[in-house]
Design a protein around this motif. Structure first.
Motif: not given
Length: 396
Positions: A34, A31, A128, A90-91, A23, A93-95, A86
């Protein structure tokens, strides 16, 4: 529980090197927030790490939220097992969301939001937008759409009058009263294998941990604390060093300004001295020329017969005026000196001394002012003469 999850996320998101999660560094804090917000709102979903295989065969270690999503169907609450992956982006783009049926469950076909391979596709995922979207709102939307049309069913034998063992025990009476239907929505609680995260609170039995894992976690936490302390000390020492360097830099800049100012003053003084040297050399040339012209005019016996007043003949009116003013100034200076001596010896009264000195000083002031004006005019004339001579030389 919350502290355990927080320590787990801090550990996996702070890893560096080949084992680091893929990530972006500036997104890891989002992350973490969330996932903490998700587990606080839905304790049945727990974060963990697992290997994800892409369609092209690539494998990567990613975070996932594994557990169940509660939904209400026909007045009864069921738990849909899901896995929320994830992905690397991410985040922003959508999971990627999958339903995770057990062996005695099947996916409803066709289903408007779940594909046969278990991929969930609801409008919230397609719309998203970071940073407005988050995992908690995603789970709420999943619960809403699953309640409208359950994606999983459990199968029962028509001859079996007993409740399906895969159904939620709290709702077994409802299942038995519905008779021997062939297929019905049933979302039993899953039995999870031991993972780095504790089991969800809806499971039965007490949580047991491997002593080796406990020792490993304690060692990691202690190592993290030591590293954080070393980082703080290193940061403090580096800040103090930077403050010292900034102070030295400010002092050096101040000295640089002083040196530049002193250098400019020295250059200005050098230019003034060069101008004075040019003037002295020019006057020296004039005097040497005059001496060469008048050296042989007088013999040795005629020197004593020369009248001092006629020895020097001014070349123009300005020179004559300058000579008269200088002679008068020096004469007045001699007269004032004689009056000082007379006053000290008592030869003249003091009031008469003051009156004569005042008159002589006034006369001396006018002689000096006239000499200063004549000198300025002579300087301008000499500069103009030099300029005309140089232009004549260049013309030749």
């Amino acid at each position: 529980m919350a502290q355990y999850i927080q320590q787990f996320l801090n550990s996996v998101l702070s890893q560096r090197g080949p084992t680091a999660l893929p990530y972006a560094e500036d997104m890891k804090w989002h992350i973490r927030q969330h996932l903490l917000y998700l587990t606080e709102t839905y304790p049945s979903l727990q974060p963990k790490t697992a290997v994800f295989t892409h369609n092209d065969g690539r494998t990567v270690n990613l975070l996932q939220a594994d557990g169940t999503v509660p939904m209400s169907f026909q007045g009864v609450t069921y738990n849909i097992p899901v896995i929320i992956w994830l992905m690397e982006s991410y985040p922003r783009h959508a999971p990627l969301v999958f339903v995770n049926p057990t062996r005695d469950m099947i996916i409803k076909r066709p289903h408007p939001f779940v594909s046969p391979n278990g991929v969930v596709s609801i409008p919230y995922i397609h719309s998203w937008v970071f940073p407005a979207s988050n995992l908690v709102e995603l789970v709420r939307n999943l619960s809403h759409f699953f309640a409208r049309d359950p994606p999983l069913y459990s199968q029962r034998k028509p001859s079996n009058p007993s409740p399906n063992p895969n159904l939620n025990p709290s709702y077994s009476s409802m299942n038995s009263s519905m008779g021997s239907t062939a297929a019905r929505p049933a979302i039993p609680p899953r039995e999870y294998s031991p993972t780095p995260t504790p089991p969800p609170p809806y499971g039965s039995g007490r949580m047991t941990e491997d002593p080796a894992e406990v020792f490993k976690k304690n060692a990691i936490n202690k190592l993290v604390d030591v590293l954080n302390g070393d980082i703080r000390e290193l940061k403090k020492s580096r800040e103090e060093e930077m403050e010292g360097l900034f102070g030295a830099q400010a002092m050096l800049r101040k000295r640089e300004d002083e040196l530049r100012k002193g250098l400019k003053e020295m250059q200005d003084e050098k230019e003034a001295l060069e101008q004075q040297l040019q003037m002295v050399l020019m006057n020296t040339d004039v005097l040497e020329g005059w001496l060469r012209e008048n050296e042989g005019k007088l013999g040795g016996n005629e020197i004593n017969c020369v009248d001092v007043d006629e020895a020097f003949e001014p070349c123009d009116a300005l020179s004559k005026q300058m000579l008269d003013c200088t002679a008068s100034d020096l004469a007045v200076e001699d007269a004032i000196y004689a009056l000082d001596k007379a006053a000290q010896e008592g030869a003249i009264p003091f009031d008469q001394y003051l009156r004569n000195v005042r008159l002589l000083s006034r006369e001396q002031f006018f002689h000096r002012a006239t000499a200063s004006k004549v000198r300025a005019v002579q300087m301008q004339a000499q500069v103009a003469s030099m300029a005309s001579r140089q232009s004549t030389q260049y013309a030749f």
